[in-house]
Design an enzyme around this catalytic site. Structure first.
Site, PDB file in Angstrom:
ATOM      1  N   LYS A  52     -11.407  -4.987   9.459  1.00 53.32           N
ATOM      2  CA  LYS A  52     -10.205  -4.677  10.247  1.00 53.32           C
ATOM      3  C   LYS A  52     -10.121  -5.544  11.509  1.00 53.32           C
ATOM      4  CE  LYS A  52      -8.069  -1.625   7.799  1.00 53.32           C
ATOM      5  NZ  LYS A  52      -6.687  -1.880   7.359  1.00 53.32           N
ATOM      6  N   TYR A  60     -16.127  -1.695   7.149  1.00 55.95           N
ATOM      7  CA  TYR A  60     -14.674  -1.530   7.273  1.00 55.95           C
ATOM      8  C   TYR A  60     -14.209  -2.097   8.620  1.00 55.95           C
ATOM      9  CZ  TYR A  60     -10.232   1.040   6.994  1.00 55.95           C
ATOM     10  OH  TYR A  60      -8.910   1.397   6.929  1.00 55.95           O
ATOM     11  N   TRP A  75     -20.632  18.987   7.067  1.00 62.17           N
ATOM     12  CA  TRP A  75     -21.638  17.934   7.255  1.00 62.17           C
ATOM     13  C   TRP A  75     -21.953  17.732   8.734  1.00 62.17           C
ATOM     14  CZ3 TRP A  75     -19.357  13.405   3.796  1.00 62.17           C
ATOM     15  CH2 TRP A  75     -19.421  13.811   2.458  1.00 62.17           C
ATOM     16  N   HIS A 101     -12.037  11.895   4.021  1.00 61.33           N
ATOM     17  CA  HIS A 101     -12.333  12.108   5.434  1.00 61.33           C
ATOM     18  C   HIS A 101     -12.487  13.613   5.684  1.00 61.33           C
ATOM     19  CE1 HIS A 101     -10.903   7.926   6.079  1.00 61.33           C
ATOM     20  NE2 HIS A 101     -11.897   7.958   6.941  1.00 61.33           N
ATOM     21  N   GLY A 150      -0.575   4.781  -0.867  1.00 60.49           N
ATOM     22  CA  GLY A 150      -1.570   5.402   0.013  1.00 60.49           C
ATOM     23  C   GLY A 150      -0.926   6.394   0.963  1.00 60.49           C
ATOM     24  N   MET A 151      -1.771   7.074   1.735  1.00 63.06           N
ATOM     25  CA  MET A 151      -1.248   8.111   2.633  1.00 63.06           C
ATOM     26  C   MET A 151      -0.339   7.503   3.707  1.00 63.06           C
ATOM     27  SD  MET A 151      -3.285  11.023   4.752  1.00 63.06           S
ATOM     28  CE  MET A 151      -4.337   9.950   5.707  1.00 63.06           C
ATOM     29  N   VAL A 152      -0.751   6.373   4.293  1.00 63.21           N
ATOM     30  CA  VAL A 152       0.071   5.759   5.347  1.00 63.21           C
ATOM     31  C   VAL A 152       1.303   5.099   4.742  1.00 63.21           C
ATOM     32  CG1 VAL A 152       0.131   3.981   7.129  1.00 63.21           C
ATOM     33  CG2 VAL A 152      -1.910   5.397   6.855  1.00 63.21           C
ATOM     34  N   GLY A 158      -5.116  -1.480  12.060  1.00 65.22           N
ATOM     35  CA  GLY A 158      -6.558  -1.445  12.306  1.00 65.22           C
ATOM     36  C   GLY A 158      -7.123  -0.068  12.027  1.00 65.22           C
ATOM     37  N   SER A 159      -8.188   0.280  12.719  1.00 69.32           N
ATOM     38  CA  SER A 159      -8.837   1.572  12.538  1.00 69.32           C
ATOM     39  C   SER A 159      -9.672   1.835  13.785  1.00 69.32           C
ATOM     40  CB  SER A 159      -9.742   1.504  11.318  1.00 69.32           C
ATOM     41  OG  SER A 159     -10.789   2.438  11.451  1.00 69.32           O
ATOM     42  N   SER A 160      -9.814   3.110  14.178  1.00 65.14           N
ATOM     43  CA  SER A 160     -10.496   3.374  15.456  1.00 65.14           C
ATOM     44  C   SER A 160     -11.975   3.008  15.407  1.00 65.14           C
ATOM     45  CB  SER A 160     -10.309   4.820  15.901  1.00 65.14           C
ATOM     46  OG  SER A 160     -10.738   5.695  14.904  1.00 65.14           O
ATOM     47  N   CYS A 161     -12.514   2.750  14.191  1.00 67.09           N
ATOM     48  CA  CYS A 161     -13.928   2.340  14.121  1.00 67.09           C
ATOM     49  C   CYS A 161     -14.118   0.890  14.534  1.00 67.09           C
ATOM     50  CB  CYS A 161     -14.493   2.583  12.729  1.00 67.09           C
ATOM     51  SG  CYS A 161     -13.693   1.644  11.439  1.00 67.09           S
ATOM     52  N   GLY A 221       0.822  -1.214   0.000  1.00 63.40           N
ATOM     53  CA  GLY A 221       0.000   0.000   0.000  1.00 63.40           C
ATOM     54  C   GLY A 221       0.851   1.257   0.000  1.00 63.40           C
ATOM     55  N   LEU A 240      -6.718   9.784  10.730  1.00 63.87           N
ATOM     56  CA  LEU A 240      -5.447  10.280  10.185  1.00 63.87           C
ATOM     57  C   LEU A 240      -5.682  11.404   9.192  1.00 63.87           C
ATOM     58  CD1 LEU A 240      -3.957   6.788   9.392  1.00 63.87           C
ATOM     59  CD2 LEU A 240      -3.352   8.255  11.327  1.00 63.87           C
TER      60      LEU A 240
END
Ligand code: GDP
Length: 316
Positions: free
Chosen positions: A146, A142, A208, A185, A20-22, A112-115, A17, A172
């Site tokens: 994860k 998602y 939003w 995001h 991607g940004m990360v 992972g992801s905080s969600c 990846g 992020l």
């Protein structure tokens, strides 16, 4: 600084990846390590294709893997493309983790992801909250993918003794972010909207939701530094939270973005759009105890992100 458990020195390190940004932040960060960085773009293989991933890993033989590849997006993208968010991410992580095992990769880091934490988890959320309650519906697809990735790493550790670890980043933003309003995001969306509003001399810009939800934001280069740190200093099955330990409301972040961009008009809150999770602040005590803390202030990170946007989207 604790002694290294694992050395990246002279290792072949695959950043899955890397566009991607990360992933791109990891590639920049790994320049400071004495290692060889391996990358493979979409033209080389589709990470959802098991045979392709096994063939590539079998021929390139990485020693270590950062699994930063994923189908990602903001609240709207998650709601409108649930099949992609679940299927793509399950396939990508299953293929890479299994190929790493078959090819005796020494160490693997999954993101992972905080969600992944329950919608109503006590704040700030500790690692132990995983699977403690129902997920936030807007990003459950998602989240399930994860959670499966984290548990796959735990399963390979338990059954085969593999040194696979997981990091659990908060929201992020940063260099290389996605500024497309449909799929981005909140921070890149607000930067793009504030810039357009300023350029057009608009009286207001749309935000939003109610502006009340709270979010924690980590600059991606800080995350990359934390991931390299954990690769060297951590070896256990719990996913480790990575964040700043502080959050702010969407209204506050919108005001801060407007100051960075120089837009002086009003904020117009669109409550027909979803708020999503009310709050998802990570407890970062474990990582702090390991000796790592985030360094980039929100002000500095927003400035660097806006500069990158100007260079790559506006003047690029
Ligand atoms: P989330 O953290 O998974 O909810 O993802 P987002 O970063 O997409 O959204 C965070 C919060 O920012 C939500 O409450 C959104 O409704 C709010 N928000 C406000 N304006 C925007 C916008 O223009 N784009 C996005 N993606 N979110 C926005």
């Amino acid at each position: 600084m604790p002694e290294d458990l694992y050395s990246l020195s002279a290792k072949r390190v695959w950043v899955a990846g890397h566009r991607g940004m990360v992933g791109s932040a990891l590639v920049r960060r790994l320049e400071d390590e004495n290692c060889e960085v391996l990358t493979a773009g979409r033209d080389v293989m589709d990470l959802r294709d098991q045979a392709a991933v096994h063939a590539w890993v079998g021929s390139e033989k990485p020693d270590a893997v950062f699994l930063a590849a994923a189908t990602v997006g903001g609240i709207h993208a998650n709601r409108s493309r649930p099949a992609e968010f679940l299927y793509d991410n399950l396939m990508i992580e299953a293929n890479i983790i299994h190929a790493a095992f078959e090819n005796a990769v020494e160490k693997l880091m999954f993101l992972g992801s905080s969600c992944i934490y329950p919608k109503l988890a006590p704040q700030p959320m500790r690692e132990e909250e995983l699977l403690g309650g129902p997920l936030e519906p807007t990003n459950q697809w998602y989240a399930i993918a994860k959670i499966s990735g984290i548990m796959l790493c735990q399963a390979f550790r338990e059954q085969h003794g593999c040194d696979y670890i997981s990091a659990q980043p908060t929201n992020l933003y940063g260099i290389g972010d996605n500024f497309d309003l449909e799929s981005s995001h909140v921070i890149p969306a607000l930067i793009a909207k504030a810039h357009t509003a300023k350029t057009e001399g608009a009286a207001s810009m749309g935000v939003w939701g109610s502006g009340d939800p709270k979010r924690e934001f980590l600059f991606t280069d800080d995350l990359a530094d934390a991931l390299v740190y954990m690769m060297k200093h951590y070896s256990d099955d719990t996913q480790i939270n990575v964040g700043t330990g502080e959050d702010l409301t969407i209204r506050d972040i919108a005001e801060q973005v407007c100051r960075t961009v120089g837009f002086e008009g009003e904020l117009a809150f669109d409550t027909s759009m979803p708020d999503g999770s009310p709050r998802k602040l990570l407890n970062v005590d474990r990582l702090t105890a390991m000796g790592w803390t985030a360094k980039t202030s929100l002000e500095d990170g927003l400035r660097q992100t806006y500069d990158w946007y100007l260079e790559n989207y506006v003047n690029g």
